[in-house]
Design an enzyme around this catalytic site. Sequence first.
Site, mmCIF file in Angstrom:
data_model
loop_
_atom_site.group_PDB
_atom_site.id
_atom_site.type_symbol
_atom_site.label_atom_id
_atom_site.label_comp_id
_atom_site.label_asym_id
_atom_site.label_seq_id
_atom_site.Cartn_x
_atom_site.Cartn_y
_atom_site.Cartn_z
ATOM 1 N N LEU A 73 10.811 37.264 16.874
ATOM 2 C CA LEU A 73 11.179 38.122 15.747
ATOM 3 C C LEU A 73 12.664 38.473 15.712
ATOM 4 C CD1 LEU A 73 7.915 40.214 15.919
ATOM 5 C CD2 LEU A 73 8.458 38.435 14.277
ATOM 6 N N CYS A 74 13.460 37.796 16.522
ATOM 7 C CA CYS A 74 14.918 37.963 16.489
ATOM 8 C C CYS A 74 15.509 37.290 15.251
ATOM 9 C CB CYS A 74 15.555 37.292 17.712
ATOM 10 S SG CYS A 74 15.733 38.389 19.118
ATOM 11 N N HIS A 75 16.554 37.892 14.718
ATOM 12 C CA HIS A 75 17.248 37.287 13.587
ATOM 13 C C HIS A 75 18.154 36.158 14.053
ATOM 14 C CE1 HIS A 75 16.232 41.305 12.088
ATOM 15 N NE2 HIS A 75 16.210 40.748 10.908
ATOM 16 N N ASP A 80 16.667 27.244 39.758
ATOM 17 C CA ASP A 80 16.377 25.811 39.695
ATOM 18 C C ASP A 80 17.251 25.021 40.663
ATOM 19 O OD1 ASP A 80 15.203 23.398 38.604
ATOM 20 O OD2 ASP A 80 17.075 23.079 37.537
ATOM 21 N N MET A 103 19.365 41.145 22.609
ATOM 22 C CA MET A 103 18.472 40.106 23.125
ATOM 23 C C MET A 103 19.262 38.867 23.533
ATOM 24 S SD MET A 103 15.715 41.696 23.212
ATOM 25 C CE MET A 103 14.975 40.357 24.133
ATOM 26 N N GLU A 104 20.364 38.601 22.853
ATOM 27 C CA GLU A 104 21.200 37.455 23.234
ATOM 28 C C GLU A 104 21.766 37.681 24.642
ATOM 29 O OE1 GLU A 104 20.924 38.602 20.241
ATOM 30 O OE2 GLU A 104 20.571 36.803 19.023
#
Lengths: 160, 160, 160, 160, 160, 160
Positions: free
Chosen positions: F76-78, F128, F113-114
Site C-alpha cells: 500500500l506504499c505510494h 547472504d 518505508m523506503e
Amino acid sequence: MNFTHVNAANEPTMVDVGAKVPTRRVARAQCRVVLGPELLSRVQAGEMPSHKGPVIHTAILAGIMGAKRTAELIPLCHPLGLDDCKVTIVPDGPDALRVECTAVVTGRTGVEMEALTGATIAALTIYDMCKAFSHDITIDSVQLVEKTGGKSDFHRPENL
Amino acid sequence: MNFTHVNAANEPTMVDVGAKVPTRRVARAQCRVVLGPELLSRVQAGEMPSHKGPVIHTAILAGIMGAKRTAELIPLCHPLGLDDCKVTIVPDGPDALRVECTAVVTGRTGVEMEALTGATIAALTIYDMCKAFSHDITIDSVQLVEKTGGKSDFHRPENL
Amino acid sequence: MNFTHVNAANEPTMVDVGAKVPTRRVARAQCRVVLGPELLSRVQAGEMPSHKGPVIHTAILAGIMGAKRTAELIPLCHPLGLDDCKVTIVPDGPDALRVECTAVVTGRTGVEMEALTGATIAALTIYDMCKAFSHDITIDSVQLVEKTGGKSDFHRPENL
Amino acid sequence: MNFTHVNAANEPTMVDVGAKVPTRRVARAQCRVVLGPELLSRVQAGEMPSHKGPVIHTAILAGIMGAKRTAELIPLCHPLGLDDCKVTIVPDGPDALRVECTAVVTGRTGVEMEALTGATIAALTIYDMCKAFSHDITIDSVQLVEKTGGKSDFHRPENL
Amino acid sequence: MNFTHVNAANEPTMVDVGAKVPTRRVARAQCRVVLGPELLSRVQAGEMPSHKGPVIHTAILAGIMGAKRTAELIPLCHPLGLDDCKVTIVPDGPDALRVECTAVVTGRTGVEMEALTGATIAALTIYDMCKAFSHDITIDSVQLVEKTGGKSDFHRPENL
Amino acid sequence: MNFTHVNAANEPTMVDVGAKVPTRRVARAQCRVVLGPELLSRVQAGEMPSHKGPVIHTAILAGIMGAKRTAELIPLCHPLGLDDCKVTIVPDGPDALRVECTAVVTGRTGVEMEALTGATIAALTIYDMCKAFSHDITIDSVQLVEKTGGKSDFHRPENL
C-alpha cells in the site's frame, strides 16, 4: 472441498507443488476486444497489407512479456519458467479483435494464469493504443480455452 | 487523426506529455467476474460475516499492486506516481463479482490504463483463487467508467 | 531459413524449447568501455592498491543483477534460472576497461543474451559512475566470445 | 573533483538532487549494430515495403520499456518518470543499423542514462532476433549524442 | 575458508551451483514485530473474531510476493522457482507479533534468503499498516530457524 | 482513530495523498546485524585498510536499489521518486554491524518505508554474504530513527 489458496485459518496461502512430477503443460486462453466497426477498420488499415503492424505487434509483445511476469502480478502463483508463449490477434466479427495466448511449461504446476494474463495484457495494450479514438472499448470473454498436461485436462465445449 | 502511439513511419511510439500542465486526474474502471451461483456463494461464505476475507483481500491487493506497475506492463504508458488507488469488489447479480478500480494522480497524463490494469489484475486474481473449483469462469465487461482532469472528461452513459 | 523470432504472419514470436533436453550451457560475452587515459587513471586510482573499489564493484553487481533480469528486458527471451553469473572488469590498453560476463545455466535454452546483457549493463554502470568527469565515453565491441552446451558451439576466432 | 557516486569513505553513493529546480531535460544517445551485409538485407527484406516490421518494432518497444526501467538496472540512478521516450532504427552503411534513443523528463536530474539504456536494450534485442543467423554481430559506438536542460549542455562534435 | 561471494581479487561474485543435484530444500525463518500492547490490541481487534483481517492478510501476501522476488533484491542470490512459500503471523507475548516464513524449492541451491526476505517484507508491511498510530515499532530477531535438504542441515537450538 | 490502510469495510486500502503539498521529506532508519566477533573480524579484514570492500559495497548497493523498489514490495506504499538514498554500514560493538539508510524525496508522502526497506535489504545482503560461515546471524532493532518534512516530525529519543 476448500479453496486451495485459503488455509484453515482463513488466510491466503500458496499450494505446495513439490511432490508433483514435472510434465509438459499447455494452457490456451482467449479474450475479445470490442472496438466498434470504425475503430476496427482503422486498426486493420494501419496493419496492412501483408505485414502485421505496430498495434498488433505491440500487443503481441506486451502479452508475451506480461505472461512472463505472471508470478509477480498474481500473488499466489508459483514463479516458473516458460518453454514457450505465443500470442495471436485476429479479427472476430465486424467490430472486435480476438486475442489468444498459449503458454507452455515443463514443470510441476500449470500455466493457466500465464495464458490468461498474457491475453489480458495484450488486450489492455490494444485498448491503450486505440484510446485516443474512443473510450468506448470493452474487453470481454476472458476465458480459458483449454489446458493439458496437469492432473486433469480442460477443453471448453465451444469457444467463445 | 492518427494513432497517437504510431508515428509517420508506422512504428510504435510514446507521446510527449512534457508540455502539459500537471492536474489532478482520476480514472475509474470496472469489470465483472462471472463465477456462477455456486462458486459465488462459496466466495461469499468464506468472506463473512462482517469482515472481507482472503479471496477479496488478495484480489484488492493484487489490483493495487498491479496498477502501480502499469507502465512496466503496457509498453507505451508513461511511468508515473499515483496519489491513490482503490479497488472495491462487490457481488453483482446472482453469479458474479464486480471489480472497480479508481486511480488518481497529479500529473501530466491520465491514469486510465492504471485503473483498467488494476481492475483486470484483481479479476485475474479472483480467477486464480477460484480455479480449483471451476475453469468455467469468465471476466467480462472490462471498461472505463469515467475519467476526469485531462483534456476532456469521459462519463460512460450507463455503467455496465 | 527464417527468423526464429518471426512467424509466417510476420509477427514477433517466441521459440518453443520444450522438446530440448536440459544441458549445461555456458556463454561468455565482452565489451569495452573507452574512457580515455585520464579518466581510466582516475578509476584505477580510486580502486587501489589491492582491493577493487566502488566503481568496479558497482559495475560488477549491476552486471550480475542485469543478467538475472534478461528475460524481462529482451522481449522474446525465455525466463530461466542461472547456475552462475560472473562479471570481470580489467584494464584494456591505455584508455579502456574490458568487461566480461559469463553466464551459466542447466536448461533447455542458452544464456547468450544473459551474458551480453550482463556485460552491457555493467558497462553502462561504469559510464554512469564516470559521467560527471566526461560525456565522451564510448561502449564498444559488445560481442559474444564463446558459447557451449547448445546445438552448436561458438568460439570467436580472436577476441575483440 | 571526485567521483560523484563515490563518497569520502570510498563507498558507492547516490547524489542528492533535491535542491535542483525541475527543468525539461532531453538526452539523445546512439549505437550501431553491425550485422554484416547479408543479415542486414534479411532484416530489411522482412520489414518492407512501407511498414516497419517485427524485428524493428520489437527492438523499438524493448528500448522504450528498457529506458523506463533504467533506475532498476543502473544502481545509483534516480527513479524518475519520463515525459517521452522515442527509439528510431535506421540503416547505417551497408552492414549496420543505427539505433537512436531520445529520453525526455521534467525533473531534477537528467535522462542521459535512460537514453543510453534504451538504445542499448534495443540493440541487444536486434541481436537476439538475428542470432539464429549469426553470432558475429557487434554492438558498437554506444554514445551520448547530446543532452540539454541540465547544468551544462553537451553536443557531440560529430555524430558517430 | 573464504567468503563464497568474494573472489580472489576481492570482488563480489556468485557461486556456481551447476554441479549440485537438485534436491527438495526447505528453509524456515522468523522475526518479531514489537508493536507495544495497545497497538497489538488494535491489530487483533480489527482481525477478529475468527477471520484473519486486512493487516495480517496484507502482510502475508507481501511476504509471499517478496520471497518470490528475492533474487532481484539480494544481488548474488540465484534466480530460482519456488515449490511453496507460506507466511504465518501470530501473537508473541503481550506486545508483539511473530512472523514466520517457510520457503520450499526443488533445486540446486537453498531458499534461506527467500525465507528471510519473506519474513522481513511481511514484517515491514505490518509496520507500514500500523505506522499511523506509532513510529515506535521495532522489527527484531530476524533469524533462520531451520533449513534442510542442502549440504548440511541447520536447526536453531531454541527458537527466538 | 482507525488504521489508515483499512477502510470502513475492513479492507486494505491506500491513502489519497493528492491534497498534500509537495515538501522535502527525509527519513532515516537503522538496524543491526549481529554476526558474532569472529565473523565481524572476517568482514573487517576483507574490507581493509582504507577501502570499503565487497561485502559492504554489495550491501550498500542492495540497500539503495531495494529502497528504490519499496512501492513494489510494500503493497500500500505510494510509488514515488527519490531525491537521494544513502546507506552507511559501520561496526557497532564487538560483534555487530550497524546499517543506516537515509531516504529523501520532494513529494506528497514520506519515505519512512523506503528508509526501513533500504536498511533491511542491506542487512539481508550482509547475511547472504556471510552465511557460508554461520547461520547464527541475527538482524535486530530495525527502527525509524527520525523523519522530517511531513505533518509531524519524529525523532527517536535515543538511538538504538
